[in-house]
Structure formats: C-alpha cells, structure tokens
Design an enzyme around this catalytic site. Structure first.
Site, mmCIF file in Angstrom:
data_model
loop_
_atom_site.group_PDB
_atom_site.id
_atom_site.type_symbol
_atom_site.label_atom_id
_atom_site.label_comp_id
_atom_site.label_asym_id
_atom_site.label_seq_id
_atom_site.Cartn_x
_atom_site.Cartn_y
_atom_site.Cartn_z
ATOM 1 N N CYS A 105 0.613 -1.333 0.256
ATOM 2 C CA CYS A 105 0.204 0.297 0.120
ATOM 3 C C CYS A 105 0.840 1.176 0.302
ATOM 4 O O CYS A 105 2.118 1.502 0.922
ATOM 5 C CB CYS A 105 -1.039 -0.211 1.254
ATOM 6 S SG CYS A 105 -2.143 1.252 1.565
ATOM 7 N N HIS A 149 -3.652 0.958 8.726
ATOM 8 C CA HIS A 149 -3.852 0.218 7.449
ATOM 9 C C HIS A 149 -5.697 0.440 7.557
ATOM 10 O O HIS A 149 -6.286 -0.498 8.378
ATOM 11 C CB HIS A 149 -4.023 -0.455 6.281
ATOM 12 C CG HIS A 149 -4.407 -0.540 4.801
ATOM 13 N ND1 HIS A 149 -3.788 -0.037 4.237
ATOM 14 C CD2 HIS A 149 -5.212 -1.568 5.034
ATOM 15 C CE1 HIS A 149 -4.748 -0.099 2.949
ATOM 16 N NE2 HIS A 149 -5.442 -1.725 3.679
ATOM 17 N N ASN A 159 -13.748 9.369 -1.097
ATOM 18 C CA ASN A 159 -13.896 8.102 -1.868
ATOM 19 C C ASN A 159 -14.165 6.731 -0.899
ATOM 20 O O ASN A 159 -13.172 6.378 -1.065
ATOM 21 C CB ASN A 159 -14.065 8.157 -2.987
ATOM 22 C CG ASN A 159 -13.179 9.334 -3.867
ATOM 23 O OD1 ASN A 159 -14.152 10.084 -3.990
ATOM 24 N ND2 ASN A 159 -12.358 10.290 -4.281
ATOM 25 N N GLY A 186 -14.266 6.722 -7.433
ATOM 26 C CA GLY A 186 -13.406 7.495 -7.355
ATOM 27 C C GLY A 186 -11.892 7.082 -6.482
ATOM 28 O O GLY A 186 -11.129 7.820 -6.688
ATOM 29 N N HIS A 206 -6.859 2.865 1.104
ATOM 30 C CA HIS A 206 -6.055 2.982 2.169
ATOM 31 C C HIS A 206 -6.993 4.562 2.276
ATOM 32 O O HIS A 206 -6.776 5.543 1.977
ATOM 33 C CB HIS A 206 -5.064 3.081 2.226
ATOM 34 C CG HIS A 206 -3.963 3.599 3.485
ATOM 35 N ND1 HIS A 206 -3.204 2.399 4.110
ATOM 36 C CD2 HIS A 206 -4.882 4.929 4.422
ATOM 37 C CE1 HIS A 206 -2.912 3.311 5.524
ATOM 38 N NE2 HIS A 206 -4.092 4.215 5.304
ATOM 39 N N HIS A 215 -8.490 7.887 2.580
ATOM 40 C CA HIS A 215 -8.136 8.890 3.456
ATOM 41 C C HIS A 215 -9.223 10.393 2.895
ATOM 42 O O HIS A 215 -10.048 9.842 2.585
ATOM 43 C CB HIS A 215 -6.559 8.829 1.822
ATOM 44 C CG HIS A 215 -7.409 8.695 0.683
ATOM 45 N ND1 HIS A 215 -6.956 7.681 0.042
ATOM 46 C CD2 HIS A 215 -7.519 9.877 -0.522
ATOM 47 C CE1 HIS A 215 -7.927 7.755 -0.682
ATOM 48 N NE2 HIS A 215 -7.748 8.725 -1.413
ATOM 49 N N HIS A 218 -9.641 13.634 0.647
ATOM 50 C CA HIS A 218 -9.297 14.999 0.415
ATOM 51 C C HIS A 218 -10.070 15.816 0.866
ATOM 52 O O HIS A 218 -11.643 16.541 1.496
ATOM 53 C CB HIS A 218 -9.965 14.756 -1.454
ATOM 54 C CG HIS A 218 -8.951 13.560 -2.100
ATOM 55 N ND1 HIS A 218 -8.576 14.236 -2.902
ATOM 56 C CD2 HIS A 218 -9.984 12.634 -2.095
ATOM 57 C CE1 HIS A 218 -8.176 12.391 -3.367
ATOM 58 N NE2 HIS A 218 -9.291 11.978 -2.944
#
Length: 109
Positions: free
Chosen positions: A3, A45, A82, A88, A93, A95, A97
């Site tokens: 990853c 993770h 997403n 998308g 992992h 996250h 935006h």
C-alpha cells in the site's frame, strides 16, 4: 502489504508532510484539483470507510482537518472521501481529500 499510503506513513517513501501526529499524516495531493488540495491519511491501514473499525480512528482523521486548515489559513473547504472504485477511490487506504481556494459547484461530478 503493498500500500503506497502505508509506505508513505511508515516513511519508506519520502514525502513532505504538512501535518503529522501519532495517528495521521497529511500531504499535498500529487494531482491537485484546487489551489489547496491535500490528503489526510491514517497511519493504520483501513481499506475504505467501509472497513474502519474504530470511532477513534474516524475522529483522528476528521479532527486533523480543521487543525491543518487553520495552520494553512484556510477557512472554507470541501472534504471528500471516495469509497470504492466506481466512486473514484484509486488508493485503497482510506483518505480524506481537502480542497480549497476556488469555488466548488454542486452536485459534485
């Protein structure tokens, strides 16, 4: 595990963190969609929002966002998570935006 975000969090891949604490890291997106566009990533993770198993982990991720925005002088911003390929998600992992510095339209594309 292969990853990329785990490797960044473990400092196996160099990155310029704009924020780091014991549970999360943040760095600028390599393909920014706004003048300010960074990612907030947990060090542990989790494949996606569907697999996060801890309220604390969720809180760690989202409590970092306003701290980073304050540090950057950002008052208004959009957050996006997403979940799944068709939504998308390209790195599996979780996250967040965080984007700012331009007008955003609705509905999101």
């Amino acid at each position: 595990m292969d990853c990329i975000f785990c490797k960044i969090a473990n400092k196996e891949i160099p990155s310029n963190f704009i924020y780091e604490d014991e549970n999360v890291i943040a760095f600028n997106d390599l393909n920014p969609q706004a003048p300010v566009h960074f990612l907030v990533v947990p060090k542990k993770h989790y494949e996606s929002l569907n697999t996060i198993d801890s309220k604390e982990a969720f809180a760690d991720i989202f409590s970092a966002v306003p701290k980073i925005c304050e540090k950057l002088g950002v008052k208004e911003y959009r957050t996006v998570v997403n979940t799944g390929e068709s939504a998308g998600q390209s790195v599996f992992h979780i996250h967040v935006h965080v984007m700012a510095g331009r007008e955003f339209t609705w509905p999101a594309g």
